[in-house]
Design an enzyme around this catalytic site. Structure first.
Site, PDB file in Angstrom:
ATOM      1  N   THR A 104      -0.168   7.289  -1.579  1.00  0.00           N
ATOM      2  CA  THR A 104      -1.751   7.462  -2.495  1.00  0.00           C
ATOM      3  C   THR A 104      -2.705   6.785  -1.163  1.00  0.00           C
ATOM      4  O   THR A 104      -4.027   6.406  -1.311  1.00  0.00           O
ATOM      5  CB  THR A 104      -1.556   6.872  -3.775  1.00  0.00           C
ATOM      6  OG1 THR A 104      -0.831   5.922  -3.869  1.00  0.00           O
ATOM      7  CG2 THR A 104      -0.866   7.547  -4.243  1.00  0.00           C
ATOM      8  N   ASP A 108       0.748  -2.286  12.829  1.00  0.00           N
ATOM      9  CA  ASP A 108       1.822  -2.876  10.293  1.00  0.00           C
ATOM     10  C   ASP A 108       1.966  -4.723  10.731  1.00  0.00           C
ATOM     11  O   ASP A 108       2.890  -5.088  11.222  1.00  0.00           O
ATOM     12  CB  ASP A 108       2.658  -2.114  10.397  1.00  0.00           C
ATOM     13  CG  ASP A 108       3.272  -1.966   8.575  1.00  0.00           C
ATOM     14  OD1 ASP A 108       3.076  -3.332   8.246  1.00  0.00           O
ATOM     15  OD2 ASP A 108       3.157  -1.334   7.783  1.00  0.00           O
ATOM     16  N   ASP A 111       5.799  -5.147   9.689  1.00  0.00           N
ATOM     17  CA  ASP A 111       6.123  -5.184  10.111  1.00  0.00           C
ATOM     18  C   ASP A 111       6.326  -6.046  11.417  1.00  0.00           C
ATOM     19  O   ASP A 111       7.863  -5.880  12.031  1.00  0.00           O
ATOM     20  CB  ASP A 111       6.499  -3.225  10.843  1.00  0.00           C
ATOM     21  CG  ASP A 111       7.140  -2.408  10.070  1.00  0.00           C
ATOM     22  OD1 ASP A 111       7.018  -3.034   8.865  1.00  0.00           O
ATOM     23  OD2 ASP A 111       6.626  -1.416   9.243  1.00  0.00           O
ATOM     24  N   ARG A 160       1.121  -0.822   0.045  1.00  0.00           N
ATOM     25  CA  ARG A 160       0.195   0.561   0.293  1.00  0.00           C
ATOM     26  C   ARG A 160       0.950   1.054  -0.059  1.00  0.00           C
ATOM     27  O   ARG A 160       1.637   1.545   1.386  1.00  0.00           O
ATOM     28  CB  ARG A 160      -0.528  -0.431   1.613  1.00  0.00           C
ATOM     29  CG  ARG A 160      -1.810   0.209   1.158  1.00  0.00           C
ATOM     30  CD  ARG A 160      -2.794   0.849   2.169  1.00  0.00           C
ATOM     31  NE  ARG A 160      -2.583   1.119   3.440  1.00  0.00           N
ATOM     32  CZ  ARG A 160      -3.610   0.670   4.444  1.00  0.00           C
ATOM     33  NH1 ARG A 160      -4.822   1.025   4.883  1.00  0.00           N
ATOM     34  NH2 ARG A 160      -2.093   1.981   5.554  1.00  0.00           N
TER      35      ARG A 160
HETATM   36  C1  PRP Z   1      -0.485  -3.991   4.848  1.00  0.00           C
HETATM   37  C2  PRP Z   1      -1.621  -5.928   5.139  1.00  0.00           C
HETATM   38  C3  PRP Z   1      -2.755  -5.668   3.447  1.00  0.00           C
HETATM   39  C4  PRP Z   1      -2.991  -3.788   3.869  1.00  0.00           C
HETATM   40  C5  PRP Z   1      -3.786  -3.815   3.799  1.00  0.00           C
HETATM   41  O1  PRP Z   1       0.279  -4.986   3.847  1.00  0.00           O
HETATM   42  O2  PRP Z   1      -0.867  -6.629   5.092  1.00  0.00           O
HETATM   43  O3  PRP Z   1      -1.920  -6.146   2.729  1.00  0.00           O
HETATM   44  O4  PRP Z   1      -1.593  -3.414   4.529  1.00  0.00           O
HETATM   45  O5  PRP Z   1      -4.238  -2.648   3.333  1.00  0.00           O
HETATM   46  P1  PRP Z   1      -5.861  -2.151   2.171  1.00  0.00           P
HETATM   47  O6  PRP Z   1      -6.987  -2.675   3.041  1.00  0.00           O
HETATM   48  O7  PRP Z   1      -6.059  -0.887   3.046  1.00  0.00           O
HETATM   49  O8  PRP Z   1      -4.407  -2.482   1.391  1.00  0.00           O
HETATM   50  P2  PRP Z   1       0.980  -3.392   3.550  1.00  0.00           P
HETATM   51  O9  PRP Z   1       0.789  -2.219   2.617  1.00  0.00           O
HETATM   52  O10 PRP Z   1       1.425  -3.049   4.280  1.00  0.00           O
HETATM   53  O11 PRP Z   1       2.257  -3.890   3.337  1.00  0.00           O
HETATM   54  P3  PRP Z   1       3.782  -5.452   3.709  1.00  0.00           P
HETATM   55  O12 PRP Z   1       2.612  -6.588   3.766  1.00  0.00           O
HETATM   56  O13 PRP Z   1       5.009  -5.727   2.627  1.00  0.00           O
HETATM   57  O14 PRP Z   1       4.173  -4.775   4.476  1.00  0.00           O
HETATM   58  N1  URA Z   2      -2.089  -2.609   7.017  1.00  0.00           N
HETATM   59  C1  URA Z   2      -1.971  -3.240   8.274  1.00  0.00           C
HETATM   60  O1  URA Z   2      -0.478  -3.918   8.410  1.00  0.00           O
HETATM   61  N2  URA Z   2      -2.431  -2.604   9.356  1.00  0.00           N
HETATM   62  C2  URA Z   2      -3.461  -1.885   9.402  1.00  0.00           C
HETATM   63  O2  URA Z   2      -3.850  -1.203  10.385  1.00  0.00           O
HETATM   64  C3  URA Z   2      -3.622  -1.576   7.895  1.00  0.00           C
HETATM   65  C4  URA Z   2      -3.021  -1.914   6.551  1.00  0.00           C
END
Ligand code: PRP
Ligand code: URA
Length: 209
Positions: A108, A200, A203, A104
């Site tokens: 944006t 997150d 993380d 994400r």
């Molecule tokens: C997080 C999570 C989802 C997304 C959810 O991933 O694991 O994939 O955010 O958010 P949304 O419903 O608003 O799209 P992130 O984008 O942080 O990526 P990562 O798993 O690589 O840390």
């Molecule tokens: N992605 C995450 O990992 N946590 C949130 O709360 C939203 C998006």
């Protein structure tokens, strides 16, 4: 309209209580995510069809049940979805695994696609897309669209924590995809993080912050 299942199993609720705590470290967090995925897989596969087959026990011939026809696949959304794969495979070891890379964009908040590798016969499989978090729904909606563009027809989505905004968006975008949720939270905050959520997920699984 798709069905939404919110898990009420006490073990799932108890373990979600632990992943929410800020003092839970990465090692324990990973273990719990995997255990929750395993328990959720058990619940989300309740309606898989069975067929009768003849076998022989050491005593006599008999009829037993076997999963019918459809083959399964698990598709985690990278990165955080990876944390759920082991738990899913503990329950359905014959499933194939595909990977979809999305993140994400912090400005944006739109999903950015960077990887897609699926089992060759994915379009013939019942696919479980897994990601611990359903926030705005942008990532899961895009991941499921990537599968549909490649001919996949039978898709379920499993997440551990969901926001109502994400559930609504998913149901509008993909009314044919049932959603399995560990806990349905209150809302999104101004940065589109789930409240109360767990922070997150990527993380916390990989210890990157
Ligand atoms: C997080 C999570 C989802 C997304 C959810 O991933 O694991 O994939 O955010 O958010 P949304 O419903 O608003 O799209 P992130 O984008 O942080 O990526 P990562 O798993 O690589 O840390
Ligand atoms: N992605 C995450 O990992 N946590 C949130 O709360 C939203 C998006």
């Amino acid at each position: 309209m798709s069905k939404v299942f919110v898990m009420d199993h006490p073990l799932i609720q108890h373990k979600i209580g632990w992943i929410r705590r800020k003092e839970t470290g990465s090692k324990e967090f990973r273990t719990l995510i995997s255990e929750i995925a395993m328990l959720m897989c058990y619940e989300a596969t309740r309606d898989l069809k069975l067929t009768d087959i003849e076998i022989e026990t050491p005593i006599c011939k008999t009829t037993v049940k076997e999963l019918k026809g459809k083959k399964l696949a698990v598709v985690p959304i990278l990165r955080a979805g990876l944390g759920m794969v082991d738990g899913m495979l503990a329950m359905i070891p014959a499933a194939k695994v595909g990977h979809i890379g999305l993140y994400r964009d912090p400005q944006t908040l739109k999903p950015v696609e960077y990887y897609c590798k699926l089992p060759e016969d994915c379009d013939e499989r019942e696919v479980f897309v897994v990601d611990p978090m359903l926030a705005t729904g942008g990532s899961s909606i895009a991941a499921i669209q990537m599968l549909k563009d490649r001919g996949v027809k039978n898709i379920r989505f499993m997440c551990i924590i969901a926001a109502p905004e994400g559930v609504k968006a998913m149901q509008e975008a993909h009314p044919d995809v049932d959603i399995y949720i560990g806990a349905l939270d209150k809302k999104l905050n101004e940065h589109c993080y789930i409240v109360p959520g767990l922070g997150d997920a990527g993380d916390r699984i990989f210890g990157t912050k």
